[in-house]
Structure formats: structure tokens, C-alpha cells
Design a protein around this motif. Structure first.
Motif, PDB file in Angstrom:
ATOM      1  N   ARG A 107      35.538 -10.801 -46.443  1.00 56.54           N
ATOM      2  CA  ARG A 107      34.222 -11.402 -46.166  1.00 56.54           C
ATOM      3  C   ARG A 107      33.956 -11.473 -44.665  1.00 56.54           C
ATOM      4  O   ARG A 107      32.846 -11.194 -44.217  1.00 56.54           O
ATOM      5  N   SER A 126      30.913  -9.602 -42.745  1.00 59.37           N
ATOM      6  CA  SER A 126      29.983 -10.374 -41.923  1.00 59.37           C
ATOM      7  C   SER A 126      29.887  -9.809 -40.503  1.00 59.37           C
ATOM      8  O   SER A 126      28.793  -9.646 -39.966  1.00 59.37           O
ATOM      9  N   THR A 138      26.428  -8.275 -39.090  1.00 57.10           N
ATOM     10  CA  THR A 138      25.803  -8.993 -37.974  1.00 57.10           C
ATOM     11  C   THR A 138      25.792  -8.150 -36.706  1.00 57.10           C
ATOM     12  O   THR A 138      24.755  -7.970 -36.063  1.00 57.10           O
ATOM     13  N   GLU A 178      33.511 -18.524 -35.478  1.00 58.91           N
ATOM     14  CA  GLU A 178      34.416 -17.551 -36.109  1.00 58.91           C
ATOM     15  C   GLU A 178      35.798 -17.594 -35.469  1.00 58.91           C
ATOM     16  O   GLU A 178      36.812 -17.492 -36.162  1.00 58.91           O
TER      17      GLU A 178
END
Length: 166
Positions: A37, A41, A45, A132
């Protein structure tokens, strides 16, 4: 990683983002759904952000060379798998994210963004990658017993909000 102005920021951020996209694509092979995931992402992005930055460069800085002497920050992950892939990605991506955070903060703190769109973009990069980075540090601690931060001092999960170790 020094940012002198908006043009410099955008031209340095392009290969920086591309490197992250290339590395994150390798996470399709991870056995951990969290890592898959995260990879999805980052690819989604930062690929969209690359398109945006190229459009800004074309619109505002047409005719200027966007070539920079970018030095890669991440190792080749293509031959790694399992825990080795996940750990290498995390160990490399944390300082990689720190680089983007630092470049974004330099642009903002020095007031060098000439367009509000770029200032907003830099704030988003700084804040999203900061979040993150802390998630990745936690995974290093949980999965691999890592108690320090790759690329900098400081224990993982020390409770100091906003502290990155540089």
C-alpha cells in the motif's frame, strides 16, 4: 541538497521524485500489505506530482534547462525480496524523504517560492512525507528491531513530535 530558488527546487525535486517512484514500484513484490500500500501510494502521489512540476517548469521557465547533477540516494532493490526488500526500502526511503522535507522547508523558510502553487506543493511534500517517514520508522522498529533512525540520530518512537534527527 541546497535549494536556491523555486526553479532550483522544482528541477531538483523531479529526479528525487522519480527515484522514489522507481523504488516504490519494487514494493509490489513485498509480502507485507502495508508495504504494498505504501508503494502504491508513493507511486500514485509522486507520479502525479512529477506531471505537475513538469507543467509548471514548462509554463513558467520555458527554455531553461532542467538538467541537474542528481546523485541517487537509494540502492537498486530489484534483486531483493522478502524482509530484505522491505528493510532496505525503509532504510533508504527514510533519509530520501528527509531530503525532500529539507528541500521543501528551505524553499518555504527562505521565502523563495515565486508562485503560491509551488509554496502549497512544498508544504504538502513536507507534511505528507514527514508523516510517511515516521510510519516507516515505526515499521523498522516493529519488524526489524531498529531503534535508531537511518541517516540520523535518535530513537524511534521517542515521542518528540516533529523531530527528524537532522
Amino acid at each position: 541538497m541546497r535549494v536556491d530558488d523555486e526553479f532550483d527546487y522544482l528541477t531538483q525535486m523531479l529526479p528525487h521524485h522519480q527515484e522514489a517512484v522507481t523504488a516504490a514500484r519494487q514494493l509490489r513484490r513485498s509480502e507485507r500489505p502495508q508495504m504494498r500500500r505504501l508503494g502504491e501510494s508513493i507511486v500514485a502521489t509522486q507520479s502525479a506530482e512529477i506531471v505537475k512540476m513538469k507543467a509548471w517548469l514548462d509554463q513558467w521557465y520555458s527554455g531553461r534547462s532542467t538538467a541537474v547533477g542528481y546523485r541517487p540516494m537509494m540502492r537498486d532493490l530489484s534483486k531483493l525480496s522478502g524482509d530484505a526488500l522491505d528493510e532496505a526500502f525503509l532504510r533508504d526511503m527514510i533519509p530520501h524523504h528527509m531530503g525532500a522535507i529539507m528541500m521543501s522547508q528551505q524553499l518555504l523558510m527562505r521565502g523563495r517560492a515565486e508562485h503560491e502553487q509551488v509554496a502549497a506543493f512544498a508544504r504538502t511534500v513536507r507534511d505528507d512525507q514527514h508523516a510517511e517517514m515516521f510510519q516507516m520508522r515505526q515499521w523498522l522498529a516493529d519488524w526489524f528491531g531498529e531503534t535508531g533512525m537511518p541517516g540520523g540520530p535518535g530513537p524511534v518512537g521517542d515521542g518528540r513530535q516533529g523531530w527528524c534527527g537532522w
